[in-house]
Design an enzyme around this catalytic site. Structure first.
Site, PDB file in Angstrom:
ATOM      1  N   PHE A 182       0.853  -1.188   0.000  1.00 38.86           N
ATOM      2  CA  PHE A 182       0.000   0.000   0.000  1.00 38.86           C
ATOM      3  C   PHE A 182       0.885   1.232   0.000  1.00 38.86           C
ATOM      4  O   PHE A 182       1.765   1.374   0.853  1.00 38.86           O
ATOM      5  CB  PHE A 182      -0.924   0.030   1.224  1.00 38.86           C
ATOM      6  N   ASP A 184       9.508   2.163   1.634  1.00 33.08           N
ATOM      7  CA  ASP A 184       8.333   2.881   2.135  1.00 33.08           C
ATOM      8  C   ASP A 184       8.200   2.566   3.622  1.00 33.08           C
ATOM      9  O   ASP A 184       7.721   1.505   4.009  1.00 33.08           O
ATOM     10  CB  ASP A 184       7.080   2.436   1.369  1.00 33.08           C
ATOM     11  N   LYS A 202       3.090   9.419   8.820  1.00 32.29           N
ATOM     12  CA  LYS A 202       2.379   8.899   9.988  1.00 32.29           C
ATOM     13  C   LYS A 202       2.944   9.411  11.308  1.00 32.29           C
ATOM     14  O   LYS A 202       2.737  10.556  11.668  1.00 32.29           O
ATOM     15  CB  LYS A 202       2.303   7.380   9.914  1.00 32.29           C
TER      16      LYS A 202
END
Length: 425
Positions: free
Chosen positions: A137, A238, A267
């Site tokens: 993702f 990532d 995040k």
């Protein structure tokens, strides 16, 4: 005020494309706990999807943000820059794996970080193609969707994806995909679909987030580095979900003996305030010309101030060590009930980035129904959980790493009772 009343208003005013895991409307939060508008308390094992690793409203983060509010809130770093941006870049450059000079750019979201990493890779290499992995993702923008290895709900109905994006299977032994299988698929990709001399980057999550918390094997990551070096391809890690102590190290790539050329972060970087980053080899980061990178809100002084506090808290409170201890407690509790719950087929994850996967006992196939039933049962008991995985049969655990010991024990009791009750039913 009732959750149900707000939900009705939501249905009338907000696009249904904004999916919601719960119908709990938050009123306030502190560390690992959330209270809804009706006054009910919940233990948060989602952390806003791994955003508040340092807990809701950590005092040092709030203090830093308040201090920044008293100075200035926005100038646009590209117009009137500020020292705190430079200092945060220096800190990240020194923290990221790799014994080479690094540079950083700050943007706002994880998807934006990924977009910029691909821009930088294409600019630096003069190539166009990108390879990602099944189950990965990387965001909901068009490039993020193209890279993401899951169709529903991220790609369905949105038309053609950007060109020159290819996927290879991610190695997941539990689902019959070995490291050798993944590497053979990459080799086949190079033979049948894309010349490796046209590939700018291979992007990979060191631990897949939405894909199911599957950890990239060390020999797989080593092989990817070798392939990239052989063909002049850039390796992009990532770390949007894995970063900042979640896996028991500051970054998950520290578990590997190779370093990426570029790393994306977001995040928990700023503990609940919007901020993301791309850090990489200095010469690669310098490939785009002035004005090619950035954004109006990129590197917001509020987010930067919060990020400095987050990094301080991780170091001062030894959150990497705490993540390892908490993850061990969680996995030990799950292992203790495994014999009584044959639906449990795997318990995994480094540090406090953990997951439990369920299969249907009779069919031997992934069961999203069991996982979702556990999630709903736990929610009813006051514990917020998230599911994930290509099959939706995985529960992922993302509690703040600062969770109080007593609250952790309470959460584990709720989790165990919820699993047992679903099993009994």
């Amino acid at each position: 005020m009732k959750n149900s009343a707000i939900s009705e208003r939501k249905n009338q005013s907000i696009s249904r494309g904004v999916g919601m895991t719960t119908q709990i409307y938050a009123d306030r939060a502190e560390n690992s706990e959330i209270w809804d508008v009706e006054g009910r308390r919940y233990i948060d094992f989602s952390s806003g999807i791994a955003v508040v690793n340092t807990g809701h409203r950590h005092p040092k983060v709030i203090e830093a943000v308040k201090a920044q509010l008293d100075r200035f809130t926005h100038t646009c770093h590209q117009v009137v820059p500020y020292e705190s941006y430079v200092r945060l870049a220096e800190r990240l450059n020194g923290m990221l794996p790799g014994k080479f000079d690094k540079k950083t750019v700050f943007v706002t979201t994880g998807a934006e970080a990924v977009e910029n990493a691909i821009k930088i890779a294409r600019n630096a290499t003069g190539r166009q193609a990108v390879i990602a992995f099944s189950g990965g993702f990387h965001g909901r923008t068009f490039m993020g969707m193209a890279l993401t290895g899951k169709v529903v709900p991220y790609k369905v109905g949105f038309g053609a994806m950007p060109a020159d994006v290819f996927h290879a299977p991610f190695p997941v032994a539990l689902h019959g995909v070995s490291v050798a299988d993944s590497l053979a698929a990459l080799d086949k990709l190079f033979k049948a679909d894309v010349d490796p001399a046209r590939v700018a980057a291979i992007i990979v999550e060191p631990v897949q987030g939405e894909g199911g918390f599957y950890e990239a094997p060390r020999d797989f990551m080593t092989a990817l580095r070798k392939i990239c070096d052989q063909h002049g391809i850039l390796l992009v890690a990532d770390e949007v979900q894995t970063g900042f102590a979640r896996t028991g190290k500051m970054f998950a790539m520290e578990y590997h003996d190779v370093a990426p050329d570029l790393t994306t972060m977001a995040k928990s970087l700023a503990g609940g305030f919007p901020l993301s980053a791309v850090t990489g080899r200095a010469e690669i980061m310098d490939a785009p010309g002035p004005g090619g990178l950035g954004g109006t809100y990129g590197g917001s002084p509020i987010g930067v101030a919060a990020a400095h506090a987050v990094l301080d808290v991780i170091e001062e409170e030894k959150l990497c060590d705490r993540a390892n201890a908490l993850g061990a407690r969680l996995k030990q509790r799950l292992e203790s009930i495994r014999e009584d719950v044959p639906e449990i087929v795997d318990i995994r994850g480094p540090g406090f980035m953990n997951a439990v996967e369920f299969n249907d006992v009779k069919k031997g196939l992934p069961t999203a129904e069991f996982a979702n039933a556990v999630r709903l049962k736990a929610l009813d008991k006051g514990l917020i959980l998230l599911t994930c995985g290509v099959y939706g049969n995985v529960i992922r655990f993302l509690s703040p790493i600062t969770i109080q010991d007593g609250v952790m024990t309470e959460a584990l009791d709720i989790l165990e009772s919820s699993i047992r009750e679903v099993r009994a039913a």
